[in-house]
Write an enzyme that holds these catalytic residues in place. Structure first.
Site: not given
Ligand code: SAM
Length: 428
Positions: A57, A64-65, A70, A85
């Protein structure tokens, strides 16, 4: 990014991927960060965990986020999401990952996040916030958190490592890797289990060798089963009375990896007293002659894969047979706190072969093994007994002369002082 939404979110199901890649935390971290970079995102941080026995994970935080993943290697499946974004094109990251994972099939949905029609903008002084943020942002600097986790159902040990892989070979017996942990330096991992690290290997290697050699005092002929990293033979060969050490390691890739990347541990492979044999130690002991070894050291890995047989009654009966009358056996004994069952069963086996009072347990600490509490288990064929050693001055001067960092004349005895719960586990 459309003016109607703050973010864009792609949810991806990558299927029929290469299960080995799906279980490779370093490769996945590399590919996820690579995907972000390919889409010209600014990477701030990456945190990745490998779970034992399998699965990874992780998340890459970007300006940008984020990108998150996983994996289920047993299904060749990865659940990935790319949230962006600004002008970043998330599909570029998608294409990169599809290729890296060798995904033969996939499904993906795209959704807009934060529809501005539904949101009310607060009165927020964007300028000062921007200036403040500018102070933090340094595009070249990003923290990598790649975690390696060794665990059973109930407990785990995680080591942060740099993500760099120096050696990675799937041998006929196991996966052999040399990684670098941020705290304990370079390390050998076999099938995702930590075997030895540069910073704490001396705990293990000094304690596997010296207590018995100071008990026997004049040992000449030693057999080491396993020990492919070379640390055990390095310690044994510190003793000038030793004439011959035979080391039987099943996996040549382990020796190769350690010679190349852990030279401090694999330091004695050129000693003329050493005969290095790449073979199965179980078969070797089975075919060995009677009463030839003063000391027999079993420096094997955990009771899985090639090492499973190193915990069998047959194997230890042959060990007993090939020891001289006053010989000593020392075996990597697992942990009374991590795999109690294997620990207790091994001691019962040794008691049944060497005698109820001739199978002492020595405890010691290795920070990079789950729980940190580990053991060596002994089989005493004759009167030679490490608990009855008297030549402590000889130990003291040897420790000073060789600069040992764990073993000394006090530890020599304290290792056999067992807590009550351990005495219970090895009760006669
Ligand atoms: N300190 C480690 C531990 O406590 O798990 C052990 C280190 S040493 C690297 C273990 C070695 O035993 C490995 O190199 C492995 O290949 C070797 N080994 C496993 N099964 C073996 C067998 N049947 N015969 C010989 N060597 C074996």
């Amino acid at each position: 990014m459309s003016s109607t939404a703050l973010g864009n979110h792609i949810l991806v199901e990558f299927m029929n991927c290469d299960p080995h890649v799906m279980n490779d935390v370093a490769a996945i971290e590399r590919d996820m960060v690579g995907a972000a970079r390919k889409a010209e995102a600014t990477v701030i941080n990456s945190t990745f965990h490998h779970f034992s026995p399998y699965g990874v994970s992780g998340v890459v935080v970007i300006q940008e986020s984020h990108l998150a993943i996983h994996t289920w290697p047993e299904y060749g499946y990865a659940a990935v999401d790319v949230f962006t974004c600004g002008d970043m094109n998330a599909w570029i990251a998608f294409d990169h990952l599809k290729e890296c994972f060798g995904a033969k099939s996939y499904s993906a949905i795209e959704m807009k996040r934060g529809s501005v029609n539904l949101l009310t903008r607060n009165d927020f002084d964007i300028t000062s916030a921007r200036e403040k943020a500018a102070e933090w942002r340094n595009p070249d600097f990003y923290t990598r958190n790649v975690w390696f986790t060794d665990k059973d159902e109930d407990q785990a040990l995680s080591l942060r490592f740099t993500g760099d892989v120096f050696f990675d070979v799937q041998s006929p017996f196991q996966r052999v890797r040399i990684l670098e942990s941020t705290k304990y330096g370079k390390m050998l991992a076999l099938d995702d289990m930590v075997m030895t690290t540069i910073k704490d290997e001396f705990h293990y290697h000094e304690m596997i060798a010296h207590p018995s050699l100071f008990t026997l005092q004049n040992a000449k002929n030693v057999l080491v089963i396993g020990g492919g990293d070379g640390g055990t033979v390095r310690e044994v060969l510190r003793h000038s009375n030793i004439e011959k050490v035979t080391m039987v390691e099943i996996d040549g890739e382990v020796i190769k990896a350690c010679k190349e990347h852990l030279p401090e541990i694999a330091a004695a492979f050129d000693d003329p007293r050493l005969e290095l044999i790449v073979d199965d130690g179980i078969a070797f002991v089975k075919n060995a002659a009677d009463a030839v070894y003063d000391l027999l050291i079993v420096d094997g890995s955990d009771p899985v894969g090639p090492a499973e047989g190193l915990f069998s009654v047959d194997f230890y009966q042959n060990c007993y047979r090939t020891l001289k009358a006053d010989g000593i056996l020392v075996a990597q004994g697992e942990s009374p706190k991590f795999n109690e069952k294997a620990f207790a069963e091994l001691n019962q086996t040794l008691q049944s072969i060497f005698g109820k009072d001739n199978a002492p347990v020595g405890l010691f600490f290795v920070p990079t093994y789950p729980t940190g509490m580990w053991s060596f288990q002994y089989g005493l064929k004759g009167a030679a007994d490490p608990r009855k050693v008297t030549n402590t001055d000889a130990i003291k001067s040897f420790v000073a002369q060789k600069g040992l960092r764990y073993y000394n004349e006090d530890i020599h005895f304290s290792t056999f002082a067992l807590p009550n719960f351990v005495k219970e586990l090895v009760k006669k």
